[in-house]
Design a protein around this motif. Structure first.
Motif: not given
Length: 314
Positions: A141-147, A157-173
């Motif tokens: 399944g797809d998951v949704v998050a907000t940056a 442009g740049g990057s943003a740190r996003v916390v996924m529903p699972s608790g995983r943290t990603l740096d999104v371009s």
């Protein structure tokens, strides 16, 4: 995400005016234009804006204080006490409130899917697309998050740190010229699929944080511009801040407060075959901070000799 009161440096009992004052002070302090040699200023400003979006809004502040929403503005649901939240736990859950005696509290993010719970409990047989007979496996399944990003990041442009529903943290371009509400798809970063199936995707929605001066409307920007009484009366050329620097705006003689003037192409820059937006400037006529005797005498002379009714149409 940190506690918004902590981010703004105010107490929970602070008034709306105190919270607004603290926000304006920090927004000015950490504005990237004043911190060109500090690469962390933009992310700090985004955190400040996100905090103010919660406790600066009276409705959201009440809900946050009650524990109905988290620091990210998402609903929080108490209950399901005693379930573990460590690695290998229920997919689609975001752990909240810490762990310890009495169990952990979980937030049901937008990526929550009851099928994932059944899958964990019954060895994957209940996962979507994998029936009792071992039918063809479908992707996860797809998951949704907000940056949440500062306006400057959306523009350049740049990057943003996003916390996924699972608790995983990603740096999104974040691409330059991104619009508020635009969605970025991250392939393969969603929920895991059944054995042999592809994982789902992560769908990240970009939200531009409130700016101290500009308001974002699609690709256009709006700005309230203070002008003096004599500039509005006689006309003038006044400096106006834009995303690419200060420009001069011609204020026509006899301009009333609230008059809107347009600066073409001074909104969000062109991107993805979309043209650049415009900057709409609303004039805000301001009286002097100190009214002296000469000014008051002039106004009395106009009141007594040349009265007019600006409200006759109401």
């Amino acid at each position: 995400m940190r506690d918004p009161y902590e981010v703004l440096g105010v107490t929970k009992s602070a008034s709306h005016a105190e919270i607004k004052k603290a926000y304006r002070h920090l927004a000015k302090k950490y504005h990237p234009d004043h911190n060109k040699n500090d690469p962390k200023a933009a992310s700090r400003l985004a955190e400040i804006n996100a905090a103010y979006e919660i406790v600066g809004d009276e409705d959201k502040k009440v809900k946050f204080d009650r524990g109905e929403i988290g620091a990210d503005g998402k609903p929080r649901f108490a209950g399901f006490e005693g379930f573990g939240g460590g690695p290998g736990g229920f997919g689609g859950f975001a752990k909240g409130g810490g762990s310890g005696p009495g169990g952990s509290r979980f937030d049901f993010g937008q990526g929550f899917d009851a099928a994932d719970i059944l899958s964990d409990l019954f060895g994957g047989a209940a996962r979507r697309g994998a029936g009792p007979g071992g039918g063809a496996a479908r992707r996860g399944g797809d998951v949704v998050a907000t940056a949440r990003v500062a306006l400057e990041t959306a523009v350049r442009g740049g990057s943003a740190r996003v916390v996924m529903p699972s608790g995983r943290t990603l740096d999104v371009s974040i691409p330059a010229g991104v619009e508020d509400g635009q969605q970025i798809r991250l392939r393969g970063l969603g929920q895991a699929g059944p054995v042999g199936a592809e994982p789902g995707d992560a769908l990240v929605t970009v939200r531009i944080a409130p700016h101290p001066h500009f308001r974002v409307e699609g690709r256009d920007l709006r700005l309230d511009l203070p002008v003096t009484l004599y500039e509005a009366t006689l006309g003038a050329r006044v400096p106006v801040p834009t995303l690419t620097g200060t420009v001069e705006l011609a204020v026509p003689p006899g301009s009333n407060g609230g008059r809107v003037l347009r600066l073409r192409g001074k909104g969000l820059p062109a991107a993805d075959s979309k043209p650049a937006g415009d900057l709409y400037v609303s004039l805000k006529v301001m009286l002097p901070e100190a009214l002296d005797a000469d000014f008051e005498a002039l106004m009395k002379k106009w009141r007594d000799g040349k009265p007019y009714d600006p409200r006759k149409g109401l």
